[in-house]
Design a protein around this motif. Sequence first.
Motif, PDB file in Angstrom:
ATOM      1  N   ASN A 165      23.123 -14.765 -17.751  1.00 13.08           N
ATOM      2  CA  ASN A 165      23.395 -16.198 -17.891  1.00 13.08           C
ATOM      3  C   ASN A 165      24.298 -16.651 -16.749  1.00 13.08           C
ATOM      4  O   ASN A 165      25.477 -16.955 -16.913  1.00 13.08           O
ATOM      5  N   ASP A 166      23.707 -16.696 -15.543  1.00 11.39           N
ATOM      6  CA  ASP A 166      24.404 -17.172 -14.351  1.00 11.39           C
ATOM      7  C   ASP A 166      23.353 -17.709 -13.388  1.00 11.39           C
ATOM      8  O   ASP A 166      22.156 -17.730 -13.706  1.00 11.39           O
ATOM      9  N   LYS A 167      23.795 -18.149 -12.221  1.00  5.48           N
ATOM     10  CA  LYS A 167      22.871 -18.777 -11.280  1.00  5.48           C
ATOM     11  C   LYS A 167      21.744 -17.842 -10.868  1.00  5.48           C
ATOM     12  O   LYS A 167      20.603 -18.269 -10.701  1.00  5.48           O
ATOM     13  N   ARG A 168      22.035 -16.546 -10.745  1.00  6.88           N
ATOM     14  CA  ARG A 168      20.984 -15.590 -10.376  1.00  6.88           C
ATOM     15  C   ARG A 168      19.910 -15.552 -11.467  1.00  6.88           C
ATOM     16  O   ARG A 168      18.714 -15.529 -11.185  1.00  6.88           O
TER      17      ARG A 168
ATOM     18  N   ILE B  34      24.641 -25.338 -21.274  1.00  3.41           N
ATOM     19  CA  ILE B  34      24.723 -26.565 -20.480  1.00  3.41           C
ATOM     20  C   ILE B  34      24.345 -26.351 -19.014  1.00  3.41           C
ATOM     21  O   ILE B  34      23.527 -27.094 -18.453  1.00  3.41           O
ATOM     22  N   ASN B  35      24.922 -25.333 -18.362  1.00  2.30           N
ATOM     23  CA  ASN B  35      24.628 -25.110 -16.946  1.00  2.30           C
ATOM     24  C   ASN B  35      23.159 -24.780 -16.720  1.00  2.30           C
ATOM     25  O   ASN B  35      22.547 -25.227 -15.745  1.00  2.30           O
TER      26      ASN B  35
ATOM     27  N   TYR C 264      20.477 -27.029 -14.578  1.00  8.07           N
ATOM     28  CA  TYR C 264      19.803 -26.388 -13.443  1.00  8.07           C
ATOM     29  C   TYR C 264      18.289 -26.594 -13.504  1.00  8.07           C
ATOM     30  O   TYR C 264      17.629 -26.748 -12.473  1.00  8.07           O
ATOM     31  N   LEU C 265      17.737 -26.618 -14.736  1.00  6.90           N
ATOM     32  CA  LEU C 265      16.285 -26.698 -14.893  1.00  6.90           C
ATOM     33  C   LEU C 265      15.744 -28.125 -14.940  1.00  6.90           C
ATOM     34  O   LEU C 265      14.573 -28.359 -14.670  1.00  6.90           O
TER      35      LEU C 265
END
Length: 316
Positions: free
Chosen positions: A28-31, A56-57, A61-62
Amino acid sequence: MEAPVAGIDVSKDKLTVYFQDSFYEFPNDKRGFEEIKRVLPKGCKIGIESTGVYHINLAKYLVGEYDVRVINPFTLKKFKDFRGKKSDKNDAKKLAELVVSMGSEFTTSDARELTSQWDFVTRSIVRVKNRLRRDLVLLGYRDSLSRKNLNEVLRGEDNAVLSEVRFLLGELERLEARKREIEEKLKEVVSKDSLIFTIPGIGRTLGCIILARVGDVKRFGDKKRFVAYCGLDPLVESSGKSVVSRGISRRGDAVLRRAFYLAALTAIKVNPVIKRFYEEHKGRLKGKKLITACARKLAVITWAVLYYNRPFDASE
């Protein structure tokens, strides 16, 4: 051609993705977010359960490339056997199935996030004002926050309480500036043409908040489901032949519930239907209970206006 559908179970550290009978796990991160984009085609419908702050992030992002549906946990409870055997994979698959069965659901957006920020700031302002009133009493003044009263207090001799008053006034100024900023942004991202603004008592700001929290009102097939989602449905307990009202359930969307409560405070003065309802019930109900009942009535009116796509009509 119908867009493909995926479900994503979100936890603090892991994302479990279900797509076309296959499962994937990513951090659960940008990668992890980037890996999801490699797996899911653009335009895909994605069901994500609202899990505190952890979703939320990912949702932000999507959004833009995908049709993201952030689904309230309370909504999920309405679907029998949704959980079934508890597992991340099972939840991800059920989220995808839920998107298909429900059709239109919440679409995450800046508007919804702004409503959450507005609610936090508004409640913070109330807490700061209450603390200021408490400090004024300690300094020997009335608890009125009038500018004249505050100016007189600030000319007093320095002490610990006066120091806090100065600090709180600075905080209050920043909070109120942030509240105005959020309200202006809300007006930019929510449609000005909604029929909700034909309802007396629902102004621009509260109307934007309600619209952002509700999403597609068509998913509420009747007014009872909508009122329950707002957490304004009556909580009734029965024992034998006696039926006792225990207030409201408070199980729904807290931000939405507060928005209707605030709107009701104005509606009892300017909305003929709510004003009449208020007068008819003020002998039996008092204070917050009466305003809450008016808020529930206002929620029913809002559902009817949006569901049937007809302007407010006091004669109906």
